[in-house]
Write an enzyme that holds these catalytic residues in place. Sequence first.
Site, mmCIF file in Angstrom:
data_model
loop_
_atom_site.group_PDB
_atom_site.id
_atom_site.type_symbol
_atom_site.label_atom_id
_atom_site.label_comp_id
_atom_site.label_asym_id
_atom_site.label_seq_id
_atom_site.Cartn_x
_atom_site.Cartn_y
_atom_site.Cartn_z
ATOM 1 N N SER A 27 0.817 -1.216 0.000
ATOM 2 C CA SER A 27 0.000 0.000 0.000
ATOM 3 C C SER A 27 0.850 1.266 0.000
ATOM 4 O O SER A 27 1.860 1.363 0.689
ATOM 5 C CB SER A 27 -0.912 0.014 1.229
ATOM 6 O OG SER A 27 -1.620 1.240 1.303
ATOM 7 N N SER A 29 -0.712 4.158 0.741
ATOM 8 C CA SER A 29 -1.536 5.109 1.491
ATOM 9 C C SER A 29 -0.762 5.934 2.511
ATOM 10 O O SER A 29 -1.035 7.134 2.673
ATOM 11 C CB SER A 29 -2.692 4.376 2.168
ATOM 12 O OG SER A 29 -3.612 3.920 1.203
ATOM 13 N N LYS A 70 -14.702 -4.129 3.080
ATOM 14 C CA LYS A 70 -15.535 -2.958 2.819
ATOM 15 C C LYS A 70 -17.014 -3.201 3.112
ATOM 16 O O LYS A 70 -17.715 -2.294 3.581
ATOM 17 C CB LYS A 70 -15.362 -2.497 1.367
ATOM 18 C CG LYS A 70 -13.989 -1.902 1.066
ATOM 19 C CD LYS A 70 -13.920 -1.364 -0.346
ATOM 20 C CE LYS A 70 -12.567 -0.738 -0.640
ATOM 21 N NZ LYS A 70 -12.503 -0.159 -1.999
ATOM 22 N N ASP A 107 -14.468 6.208 -2.473
ATOM 23 C CA ASP A 107 -14.024 5.649 -3.762
ATOM 24 C C ASP A 107 -14.753 6.293 -4.930
ATOM 25 O O ASP A 107 -14.158 6.531 -5.988
ATOM 26 C CB ASP A 107 -14.264 4.140 -3.803
ATOM 27 C CG ASP A 107 -13.238 3.345 -3.019
ATOM 28 O OD1 ASP A 107 -12.133 3.876 -2.798
ATOM 29 O OD2 ASP A 107 -13.540 2.201 -2.636
ATOM 30 N N GLY A 138 -15.255 -6.617 -13.503
ATOM 31 C CA GLY A 138 -15.215 -7.002 -12.102
ATOM 32 C C GLY A 138 -16.437 -6.512 -11.354
ATOM 33 O O GLY A 138 -17.030 -5.485 -11.699
ATOM 34 N N GLY A 140 -16.462 -6.522 -7.685
ATOM 35 C CA GLY A 140 -16.076 -6.401 -6.281
ATOM 36 C C GLY A 140 -16.446 -5.060 -5.689
ATOM 37 O O GLY A 140 -17.271 -4.304 -6.230
ATOM 38 N N ALA A 142 -14.910 -2.144 -5.390
ATOM 39 C CA ALA A 142 -14.674 -0.910 -6.146
ATOM 40 C C ALA A 142 -15.631 -0.771 -7.322
ATOM 41 O O ALA A 142 -15.944 0.341 -7.756
ATOM 42 C CB ALA A 142 -13.232 -0.866 -6.645
#
Length: 431
Positions: A27, A29, A70, A107, A138, A140, A142
Amino acid sequence: MAAEKGAERAPHAPVTYGLLGRTLKQSWSPQIHEGLGTTPYELIELEPDELAAFVREGSWKGLNCTIPYKRDLIPLVDELRPTAARIGAVNTLLHDERGRIIGDNTDMFGFAWTLKRFCERHLGGLGAIQGAKALVLGSGGASRAIVCALEDVGAVPVVISRHGDETYEGVATRHADAALIVNTTPVGMYPNCPASPLDDDTLAHITGLRGVIDVVYNPEHTGIMLAAERMGVPSESGLVMLVGQAWLSSSMWQGRELDEGLIGSINERLMRSSRNVALIGMPGSGKTSAGRNLAELCGRTFVDMDVNFSERFGRTPAEVIETDGEQAFRAMETQALSEVARGSGLVISCGGGVVTRPENRDLLRQNSTVVMVDRKLDQLSSKGRPISKSRGIEALAAERMPLYRAWADEVVACTGSARGDAQEIMRRLSL
């Protein structure tokens, strides 16, 4: 490993800000939040049975959340904000003034910011995708945020997944008119790069394609982005989305709207620092000396691919060429490059013949700025270089010089010293 780490640290140790997830080693972040002013920012790896206690009983101020938690956060919050409720996932938590846990999702903002910038830069504005089909690869966490952002600007998202109503089989036949593709899957993410969720043939049959956005940010150019590049279609990585969602999270935690210009500046700084510098050029052009000096001046790790090859295979390139032939050496060279070039922040000195295998171009371009070190032919030596000796420098140059120039993002003429070459590369690349 995560379970061991969770056992070693106090499960409810106080933190100020941080990222919750299961595997967070790669990450970026913390670097992003350092630039936003939300520090200290920790990476907090938790097993599923540790999540609830950490969230409900911790004394943290603000948390981000990533795969796979999430959706698991929804029943743990006291208040679910509308954006998170619409998306069905939480990626941001904050404690309000009463100590209540608020769940939100940033997001969607991060992608919307990315999409707006991408369309303004490459398509003439968001109007270009209004009413247009956008394939979202996808389903998922996001994916739903991206679908919502696309709907809000008038695009028509179609989710493609392995097990949904719309699968990958025959996708180009059904959706040849798609104007945009957004990859939300981890396919192509470091270290499994440069893989792609769609092959070149499939992309080529999506004749309406005008842009590709990948939420993956490491490497900078994923497999699907490289494929788009070969078709002349613009693309964008997920780094700016990551920075954008962090910007909104940080604004929430600090209780003030930060300067929005930080999104672009932090994105650019991270890209510049994480990109490798890959040096190509004729054998004897000075790539190794320039690269070693460049790495020293920039505080980066230097990788000489000839040395790496010898350490990896236990034989020098010259020994392999003399005993097994050039083609055997080239295949081994590609294998070594595939490992090295997926790294970040390196200075890489490539062998002179790296450009003779087309697949090496994608390996370099996925995470490198490619610089050609250009030395005059009459200054090159063939000493210790079996291919230069056997074929001659002039013949090699006729074959390779057009390739060096085609592959290079920058061509730097030799200045007369390795230090000078390194300094000129630094100036050109703003390192």
